[in-house]
Design a protein around this motif. Structure first.
Motif, mmCIF file in Angstrom:
data_model
loop_
_atom_site.group_PDB
_atom_site.id
_atom_site.type_symbol
_atom_site.label_atom_id
_atom_site.label_comp_id
_atom_site.label_asym_id
_atom_site.label_seq_id
_atom_site.Cartn_x
_atom_site.Cartn_y
_atom_site.Cartn_z
ATOM 1 N N HIS A 16 5.565 -12.156 -10.012
ATOM 2 C CA HIS A 16 5.299 -11.481 -8.714
ATOM 3 C C HIS A 16 4.982 -9.744 -9.200
ATOM 4 N N ARG B 117 7.429 -12.197 -3.782
ATOM 5 C CA ARG B 117 6.187 -11.392 -3.330
ATOM 6 C C ARG B 117 6.620 -9.796 -3.760
ATOM 7 N N ILE C 226 2.259 -12.407 -6.343
ATOM 8 C CA ILE C 226 3.152 -13.460 -5.815
ATOM 9 C C ILE C 226 3.101 -14.488 -6.876
#
Ligand code: IMP
Length: 193
Positions: free
Chosen positions: A176, A116, A133
Motif C-alpha cells: 500500500h 490502504r 491499496i
C-alpha cells in the motif's frame, strides 16, 4: 526541490527518499522546528492525511506531504481502518492489536482485508491526494518477524507469505505505502519537467 514529509520516523523517511530519488530533499517537521505531534483527529484516512499536511503548510508555508494508513477488514465492516494504530489500546501496541484482530475474527470464514494508504501533498498551497491499496487476507496465527504492525497476520493476494516473512524490498514492491509513494513520485517527476 525541498519538501517536508510529515514524519519523524527515520525508517519511513529513508523508504520514501529511496523512491523519490536524489532530485528531492526530504525535510522532517523537526528540521522546521515543529516538535509537537501533528494533529490527527479526523474520522477517515483522507481526513487525517489532509489535516497533518495542512497543519505543516500553515506553520511553515512550505511544500509538504503527509500519509495515513489503515487495515480494512471485510468481515469487520472495514475496521480497524482509521483506528489501526490504537485498535486495542491507546498506544501503538502491535501485539495487543494483533490479538484483538484475531479474537474479533474467530469463527469468521471471510478473511479478506486490505491495507490502504492515503498521501496528501500540498504544493503551492494546492492539495493533491494519492492512494495505494494492497488486497489480501488475514491468517489465523502470526507468521514471520520482519516489518511491523499487522504484517505477521497479512498475506497479500497472489502470495503465500505474510508481509512479516518478506524482506523490505519485496514488501515495498507490493505494499500500500509503496504504491502510494510511487504515485506521488510519478506526479512530482511529471511536474518537474
Ligand atoms: P500510519 O498511518 O503509517 O502510522 O499507520 C497506522 C497504523 O496502521 C500503524 O500503527 C500500524 O498498526 C498499521 N500499519 C500501517 N502500515 C502498516 C504496514 O505496512 N504493515 C502493518 N501494519 C501497518
Amino acid at each position: 526541490m525541498n519538501i517536508i514529509f510529515a514524519t519523524n520516523n527515520a525508517h519511513k523517511l529513508s523508504e520514501v527518499q529511496a523512491v523519490l530519488g536524489d532530485g528531492f530533499r526530504l525535510l522532517t517537521p523537526r528540521d522546521c522546528a515543529i516538535t509537537e505531534e501533528l494533529p490527527e483527529t479526523q474520522t477517515t484516512l483522507e481526513g487525517n492525511a489532509r489535516q497533518k499536511a495542512r497543519y505543516l503548510y500553515n506553520h511553515t508555508g512550505h511544500d509538504c506531504f503527509a500519509d495515513d494508513t489503515g487495515l480494512e477488514v471485510e468481515a469487520l465492516g472495514g475496521a480497524p481502518g482509521v483506528h489501526s494504530a490504537r485498535y486495542a489500546t491507546d498506544g501503538h501496541d502491535f501485539a495487543a492489536n494483533n490479538r484483538l484482530l484475531l479474537r474479533n475474527l474467530e469463527g469468521k470464514t471471510d478473511r479478506r482485508a486490505r491495507f490502504r494508504t492515503v498521501i496528501c501533498l500540498i504544493l503551492g498551497g494546492e492539495e493533491h491526494l494519492f492512494e495505494g491499496i494492497v488486497e489480501g487476507r488475514i491468517i489465523d496465527q502470526e507468521r514471520g518477524t520482519a516489518g511491523f504492525g499487522y504484517d505477521p497476520l497479512f498475506i497479500p493476494e497472489g502470495c503465500d507469505r505474510t508481509f512479516a516473512e518478506m524482506d523490505a524490498a519485496t514488501k515495498n514492491a507490493l505494499s500500500h505505502r509503496g504504491r502510494a509513494v510511487r504515485k506521488l513520485a510519478d506526479y512530482l517527476h511529471s511536474i518537474e519537467k
